[in-house]
Write a protein that holds these residues in place. Structure first.
Motif, PDB file in Angstrom:
ATOM      1  N   ILE A  68       0.833  -1.205   0.000  1.00  0.00           N
ATOM      2  CA  ILE A  68       0.000   0.000   0.000  1.00  0.00           C
ATOM      3  C   ILE A  68       0.865   1.252   0.000  1.00  0.00           C
ATOM      4  O   ILE A  68       0.599   2.217  -0.748  1.00  0.00           O
ATOM      5  CB  ILE A  68      -0.947  -0.029   1.215  1.00  0.00           C
ATOM      6  N   LEU A  69       1.912   1.288   0.814  1.00  0.00           N
ATOM      7  CA  LEU A  69       2.788   2.464   0.850  1.00  0.00           C
ATOM      8  C   LEU A  69       3.494   2.676  -0.482  1.00  0.00           C
ATOM      9  O   LEU A  69       3.597   3.816  -0.977  1.00  0.00           O
ATOM     10  CB  LEU A  69       3.808   2.300   1.975  1.00  0.00           C
ATOM     11  N   THR A  70       3.998   1.608  -1.057  1.00  0.00           N
ATOM     12  CA  THR A  70       4.703   1.732  -2.335  1.00  0.00           C
ATOM     13  C   THR A  70       3.764   2.208  -3.432  1.00  0.00           C
ATOM     14  O   THR A  70       4.105   3.113  -4.226  1.00  0.00           O
ATOM     15  CB  THR A  70       5.329   0.385  -2.722  1.00  0.00           C
ATOM     16  N   ALA A  71       2.577   1.599  -3.506  1.00  0.00           N
ATOM     17  CA  ALA A  71       1.630   1.985  -4.558  1.00  0.00           C
ATOM     18  C   ALA A  71       1.148   3.417  -4.373  1.00  0.00           C
ATOM     19  O   ALA A  71       0.978   4.160  -5.349  1.00  0.00           O
ATOM     20  CB  ALA A  71       0.447   1.024  -4.554  1.00  0.00           C
ATOM     21  N   THR A  72       0.934   3.833  -3.131  1.00  0.00           N
ATOM     22  CA  THR A  72       0.497   5.210  -2.882  1.00  0.00           C
ATOM     23  C   THR A  72       1.555   6.210  -3.307  1.00  0.00           C
ATOM     24  O   THR A  72       1.242   7.283  -3.846  1.00  0.00           O
ATOM     25  CB  THR A  72       0.167   5.384  -1.397  1.00  0.00           C
ATOM     26  N   THR A  73       2.816   5.890  -3.079  1.00  0.00           N
ATOM     27  CA  THR A  73       3.897   6.802  -3.465  1.00  0.00           C
ATOM     28  C   THR A  73       4.079   6.857  -4.981  1.00  0.00           C
ATOM     29  O   THR A  73       4.293   7.931  -5.548  1.00  0.00           O
ATOM     30  CB  THR A  73       5.205   6.361  -2.799  1.00  0.00           C
ATOM     31  N   VAL A  74       3.977   5.729  -5.630  1.00  0.00           N
ATOM     32  CA  VAL A  74       4.202   5.687  -7.083  1.00  0.00           C
ATOM     33  C   VAL A  74       3.010   6.268  -7.836  1.00  0.00           C
ATOM     34  O   VAL A  74       3.177   7.057  -8.778  1.00  0.00           O
ATOM     35  CB  VAL A  74       4.491   4.237  -7.521  1.00  0.00           C
ATOM     36  N   PHE A  75       1.778   5.910  -7.434  1.00  0.00           N
ATOM     37  CA  PHE A  75       0.569   6.380  -8.119  1.00  0.00           C
ATOM     38  C   PHE A  75      -0.085   7.500  -7.322  1.00  0.00           C
ATOM     39  O   PHE A  75      -1.238   7.376  -6.886  1.00  0.00           O
ATOM     40  CB  PHE A  75      -0.416   5.225  -8.291  1.00  0.00           C
ATOM     41  N   GLN A  76       0.625   8.590  -7.153  1.00  0.00           N
ATOM     42  CA  GLN A  76       0.094   9.667  -6.328  1.00  0.00           C
ATOM     43  C   GLN A  76      -1.115  10.337  -6.979  1.00  0.00           C
ATOM     44  O   GLN A  76      -2.091  10.648  -6.312  1.00  0.00           O
ATOM     45  CB  GLN A  76       1.180  10.705  -6.067  1.00  0.00           C
ATOM     46  N   GLN A  77      -1.072  10.558  -8.280  1.00  0.00           N
ATOM     47  CA  GLN A  77      -2.138  11.267  -8.969  1.00  0.00           C
ATOM     48  C   GLN A  77      -3.244  10.341  -9.467  1.00  0.00           C
ATOM     49  O   GLN A  77      -4.365  10.796  -9.688  1.00  0.00           O
ATOM     50  CB  GLN A  77      -1.551  12.048 -10.164  1.00  0.00           C
ATOM     51  N   ASN A  78      -2.929   9.080  -9.676  1.00  0.00           N
ATOM     52  CA  ASN A  78      -3.902   8.131 -10.231  1.00  0.00           C
ATOM     53  C   ASN A  78      -4.127   6.970  -9.269  1.00  0.00           C
ATOM     54  O   ASN A  78      -4.100   5.811  -9.667  1.00  0.00           O
ATOM     55  CB  ASN A  78      -3.412   7.607 -11.581  1.00  0.00           C
ATOM     56  N   ILE A  79      -4.349   7.299  -7.997  1.00  0.00           N
ATOM     57  CA  ILE A  79      -4.497   6.246  -6.998  1.00  0.00           C
ATOM     58  C   ILE A  79      -5.798   5.475  -7.196  1.00  0.00           C
ATOM     59  O   ILE A  79      -5.963   4.357  -6.694  1.00  0.00           O
ATOM     60  CB  ILE A  79      -4.427   6.859  -5.586  1.00  0.00           C
ATOM     61  N   GLY A  80      -6.745   6.080  -7.925  1.00  0.00           N
ATOM     62  CA  GLY A  80      -8.006   5.394  -8.159  1.00  0.00           C
ATOM     63  C   GLY A  80      -7.851   4.089  -8.915  1.00  0.00           C
ATOM     64  O   GLY A  80      -8.664   3.167  -8.747  1.00  0.00           O
ATOM     65  N   TYR A  81      -6.815   3.980  -9.726  1.00  0.00           N
ATOM     66  CA  TYR A  81      -6.626   2.753 -10.497  1.00  0.00           C
ATOM     67  C   TYR A  81      -6.170   1.572  -9.623  1.00  0.00           C
ATOM     68  O   TYR A  81      -6.380   0.418 -10.012  1.00  0.00           O
ATOM     69  CB  TYR A  81      -5.595   2.990 -11.599  1.00  0.00           C
ATOM     70  N   ILE A  82      -5.556   1.847  -8.492  1.00  0.00           N
ATOM     71  CA  ILE A  82      -5.093   0.746  -7.649  1.00  0.00           C
ATOM     72  C   ILE A  82      -6.056   0.455  -6.505  1.00  0.00           C
ATOM     73  O   ILE A  82      -5.874  -0.516  -5.770  1.00  0.00           O
ATOM     74  CB  ILE A  82      -3.691   1.046  -7.071  1.00  0.00           C
ATOM     75  N   LEU A  83      -7.090   1.282  -6.333  1.00  0.00           N
ATOM     76  CA  LEU A  83      -8.082   0.994  -5.298  1.00  0.00           C
ATOM     77  C   LEU A  83      -8.777  -0.351  -5.511  1.00  0.00           C
ATOM     78  O   LEU A  83      -9.016  -1.084  -4.542  1.00  0.00           O
ATOM     79  CB  LEU A  83      -9.111   2.126  -5.225  1.00  0.00           C
ATOM     80  N   PRO A  84      -9.147  -0.718  -6.754  1.00  0.00           N
ATOM     81  CA  PRO A  84      -9.744  -2.062  -6.930  1.00  0.00           C
ATOM     82  C   PRO A  84      -8.806  -3.195  -6.508  1.00  0.00           C
ATOM     83  O   PRO A  84      -9.268  -4.223  -5.991  1.00  0.00           O
ATOM     84  CB  PRO A  84     -10.046  -2.109  -8.437  1.00  0.00           C
ATOM     85  N   ILE A  85      -7.492  -3.000  -6.688  1.00  0.00           N
ATOM     86  CA  ILE A  85      -6.540  -4.048  -6.292  1.00  0.00           C
ATOM     87  C   ILE A  85      -6.514  -4.184  -4.776  1.00  0.00           C
ATOM     88  O   ILE A  85      -6.549  -5.291  -4.230  1.00  0.00           O
ATOM     89  CB  ILE A  85      -5.145  -3.733  -6.853  1.00  0.00           C
ATOM     90  N   TRP A  86      -6.479  -3.051  -4.073  1.00  0.00           N
ATOM     91  CA  TRP A  86      -6.456  -3.099  -2.620  1.00  0.00           C
ATOM     92  C   TRP A  86      -7.743  -3.713  -2.071  1.00  0.00           C
ATOM     93  O   TRP A  86      -7.700  -4.600  -1.207  1.00  0.00           O
ATOM     94  CB  TRP A  86      -6.295  -1.694  -2.047  1.00  0.00           C
ATOM     95  N   SER A  87      -8.873  -3.226  -2.549  1.00  0.00           N
ATOM     96  CA  SER A  87     -10.145  -3.708  -2.031  1.00  0.00           C
ATOM     97  C   SER A  87     -10.368  -5.181  -2.374  1.00  0.00           C
ATOM     98  O   SER A  87     -10.829  -5.964  -1.525  1.00  0.00           O
ATOM     99  CB  SER A  87     -11.286  -2.855  -2.602  1.00  0.00           C
ATOM    100  N   GLY A  88     -10.020  -5.581  -3.588  1.00  0.00           N
ATOM    101  CA  GLY A  88     -10.135  -6.984  -3.954  1.00  0.00           C
ATOM    102  C   GLY A  88      -9.179  -7.869  -3.166  1.00  0.00           C
ATOM    103  O   GLY A  88      -9.518  -9.008  -2.804  1.00  0.00           O
ATOM    104  N   SER A  89      -7.988  -7.349  -2.866  1.00  0.00           N
ATOM    105  CA  SER A  89      -7.035  -8.126  -2.062  1.00  0.00           C
ATOM    106  C   SER A  89      -7.547  -8.317  -0.644  1.00  0.00           C
ATOM    107  O   SER A  89      -7.332  -9.374  -0.036  1.00  0.00           O
ATOM    108  CB  SER A  89      -5.676  -7.416  -2.037  1.00  0.00           C
ATOM    109  N   ALA A  90      -8.227  -7.314  -0.099  1.00  0.00           N
ATOM    110  CA  ALA A  90      -8.806  -7.463   1.238  1.00  0.00           C
ATOM    111  C   ALA A  90      -9.854  -8.573   1.257  1.00  0.00           C
ATOM    112  O   ALA A  90      -9.896  -9.388   2.197  1.00  0.00           O
ATOM    113  CB  ALA A  90      -9.431  -6.140   1.687  1.00  0.00           C
ATOM    114  N   LEU A  91     -10.694  -8.619   0.224  1.00  0.00           N
ATOM    115  CA  LEU A  91     -11.674  -9.702   0.143  1.00  0.00           C
ATOM    116  C   LEU A  91     -10.986 -11.054  -0.004  1.00  0.00           C
ATOM    117  O   LEU A  91     -11.409 -12.048   0.613  1.00  0.00           O
ATOM    118  CB  LEU A  91     -12.622  -9.447  -1.027  1.00  0.00           C
TER     119      LEU A  91
END
Length: 675
Positions: free
Chosen positions: A454-477
């Motif tokens: 999460i920290l790495t993805a947030t730092t790399v995709f600072q402006q387009n974090i919406g694209y990685i939200l499905p990955i985080w939420s799906g990984s939680a499930l």
């Protein structure tokens, strides 16, 4: 004859004693009573016929098994007490004899346990003092040497130790006085002080070997005196180099560690090891020799882990973690230097050592946790649960702060953190395969790997974090489903935290706000949080946690009330998702998004409250009803506080009407709920 050679004879004696007493206990059960413990041979005297069944065992003699035919019930009917009275039947026992035997049975139980422990300790070759510490005094519980209760404080010993400290301090002050008055040279005075401290350590070592109660006093005073002399000699008089100070501190810390582990001196090890690290950190502060300090800290980490496994000191790891965190904070803050100071201080900052030592610390902490997890007889505590996550988050913060100033192209650091996060997840999977019952320890590495990703993805995709939200939420499930497969409830808790983190990151970062510069990423991220959170909430309701192997679910949250965070995350995701759809619809209809959008937000909230109330009534869910009421209150508050003074016309009418509809429907639902 030594205790090691007497061990077989003792074991044979215990075997005969225990078998005899068990048979007596069975005999008493048949006569209407039972004593769970044993009768001491000193309290009960057998007649000749019964004693023949159990011949006396001499040291070195071979144990002979009695013939089964001679072990009859009659052999237990001729036992007599000390007064010589027959005890052949339970009904003939006097009340005083029964009470006396009960007390003797209790005393013998404690005595047999004590002797068994002493025998096992002597077979391990432990000295007499260690046996006394591990087993006890050899007296039954509640019986003291002088027949009285144990005092709360051993006053004579305490006063003796205070007097010893004063006398030792007098000698140290005399040396300090003659040195300050220039009666002797400063170098000679420093050497005398360090020699005196070393002699105290040696005396403490010898006193520990003899079991003296003054041993901690000599060793403690010696190590503290050595720290004071070394620090003052280097800082005030500059008569001792930094390299010499580091060497003396390392040798002193190693000696105290060896002495403490050998003699199970927890207070001494908590004084010597962190103290040597603290003094080493104070040398040339705030610019210490960072590579040498790293060696000190790594040695302290290894020593603390070993002391924990030996049971010497459980809190030493926390005492070492504090200077480790302070050390890396200091180095991280000092490293990004302005260009004007870079040439002057770069050499003292040792920038070339930063990332290699950072990854070494990371690896050492990771290794210690893995070894503790693999040790089956070692119970994992709170420290092991948070250490991988603390190390991962702290190392990422330090590396992310220092990377821009050390390298123009620092994309390699994020590639390395992604690799390490994958390593954490791989370790978790491997540990789950090692322990297929409860997947012991796998959750701590899953949590660390998830935080790192999460920290790495947030730092790399600072402006387009919406694209990685499905990955985080799906990984939680996916983690929630994995927790059921691994039978590990810690993974379930991690899935809750990860889903909540995904929702919080979506809101705080502004990835789902309207209007949005990247509308596709906003709608995809909000929809993912909305759907995956509600699916995980539904799954958690259908699959309650098993609290048999989880401290959290067995004592803290037995009914899994924490799953409500999934419902809240899903509602927030749904709110932003439908808000985005409304904003897009208004834009297509060429309607100004001012009043219409604000009223639409109230409609979304109130409709959500209506749906929740209906579902809560249908499923008879109290927690859903509570959340529905809370959503209804939020919607009413928005309408009567914000919309009433900021919206006009038809949008205001719709907002107020939706609020009244929620109140009316809530009244009907509550009436049916109580009925």
């Amino acid at each position: 004859m030594s205790a090691r050679h007497d061990a077989p004879a003792c074991r044979r004696y215990f075997s005969v004693l225990l078998s005899t007493v068990k048979k007596i206990n069975n005999h008493l059960i048949r006569h209407g009573t039972s004593w769970y413990t044993f009768i001491p041979p000193s309290s009960i005297v057998c007649n000749r016929r019964s004693s023949e069944n159990y011949p006396r065992i001499r040291p070195g003699a071979k144990k002979e098994r009695a013939h089964p035919s001679r072990r009859t019930e009659n052999s237990f009917t001729d036992w007599t007490d000390k007064s010589g009275e027959k005890m052949g039947n339970r009904s003939e026992y006097p009340a005083s004899t029964v009470e006396q035997l009960s007390e003797q049975i209790r005393m013998l139980t404690a005595r047999v346990e004590d002797l068994s422990g002493r025998l096992a300790a002597m077979e391990q070759g432990l000295p007499a003092r260690r046996i006394e510490e591990k087993i006890g005094s050899g007296r039954p519980p509640g019986v003291e040497a002088h027949g009285g209760p144990q005092p709360l404080m051993d006053t004579p010993v305490l006063l003796r130790r205070i007097a010893t400290v004063c006398f030792l301090l007098v000698v140290a002050l005399i040396l300090r006085t003659i040195t300050d008055n220039r009666i002797i040279d400063i170098r000679i005075g420093s050497i005398l002080g360090m020699t005196y401290a070393a002699l105290l350590l040696i005396l403490g070592w010898r006193l520990y070997a003899t079991g003296s109660r003054l041993a901690p006093v000599f060793a403690g005073c010696g190590i503290l005196l050595l720290f004071a002399v070394v620090l003052e000699t280097h800082s005030h008089y500059a008569s001792l180099s930094a390299e010499g100070v580091y060497l003396i501190l390392f040798l002193a810390g190693a000696a105290v560690f060896t002495m403490s582990v050998r003699n199970q001196a927890s207070m001494l090890i908590c004084l010597g090891v962190p103290g040597s690290i603290a003094v080493a950190l104070a040398i040339d502060f705030p610019y210490p020799h960072y590579p040498v300090m790293s060696f000190f800290l790594l040695s302290g980490i290894v020593a603390a882990s070993y002391a924990f496994k030996q049971g010497t000191c459980r809190y030493l790891r926390w005492l070492i973690l504090v200077p480790v965190v302070l050390f890396w904070l200091l180095w991280t803050m000092k490293l990004p230097l302005p260009h004007a100071e870079a040439g002057f201080a770069a050499k003292g900052m040792h920038p070339g050592w930063f990332f290699p030592l950072l990854f070494v610390f990371w690896g050492v902490y990771l290794t210690t946790v893995v070894l503790n997890v693999l040790k089956k007889d070692l119970q994992l505590g709170f420290f092991e649960s948070i250490l991988p996550t603390v190390a991962a988050v702290g190392a990422f913060y330090a590396g992310n702060t220092a990377a821009p100033s050390l390298s123009a192209h620092h994309a390699w650091f994020y590639l390395a953190t992604t690799t390490i996060a994958t390593l954490h997840l791989g370790l978790a999977w491997w540990l789950a395969r090692v322990d297929r019952t409860t997947a012991r320890g796998s959750n701590v590495f899953i949590l660390a790997g998830a935080c790192l990703i999460i920290l790495t993805a947030t730092t790399v995709f600072q402006q387009n974090i919406g694209y990685i939200l499905p990955i985080w939420s799906g990984s939680a499930l996916a983690l929630a489903l994995l927790s059921a497969f691994l039978h590990n409830q810690g993974v379930r808790i991690t899935s809750y935290l990860m889903q909540t983190t995904a929702c919080a990151a979506a809101i705080i970062s502004g990835a789902v706000r309207v209007p949005n510069p990247v509308p596709a990423a906003a709608v995809v991220g909000a929809a993912a949080v909305f759907l995956f959170s509600l699916i995980q909430y539904h799954w958690s309701r259908q699959n309650p946690p098993d609290g048999s192997h989880s401290l959290f679910y067995s004592r803290i949250d037995r009914k899994d009330r924490g799953r409500v965070v999934l419902l809240i995350s899903g509602l927030l995701g749904g709110y932003y998702f439908f808000q985005f759809l409304l904003h897009d619809l208004l834009a297509r209809l060429n309607i100004a998004p001012g009043n219409a959008l604000q009223s639409g937000q109230s409609l979304i909230i109130n409709i959500g409250a209506l749906v929740l109330m209906a579902l809560a009534l249908n499923k008879k869910s109290r927690e859903m009803m509570v959340i529905a009421a809370l959503v209804g209150v939020i919607g009413a508050g928005k309408v009567f506080v914000f919309d009433m003074f900021g919206v006009k016309g038809a949008p205001l009418v719709l907002s107020v009407f939706s609020t009244g509809l929620v109140a009316a429907f809530g009244s009907v639902v509550m009436g049916r709920w109580h009925n």
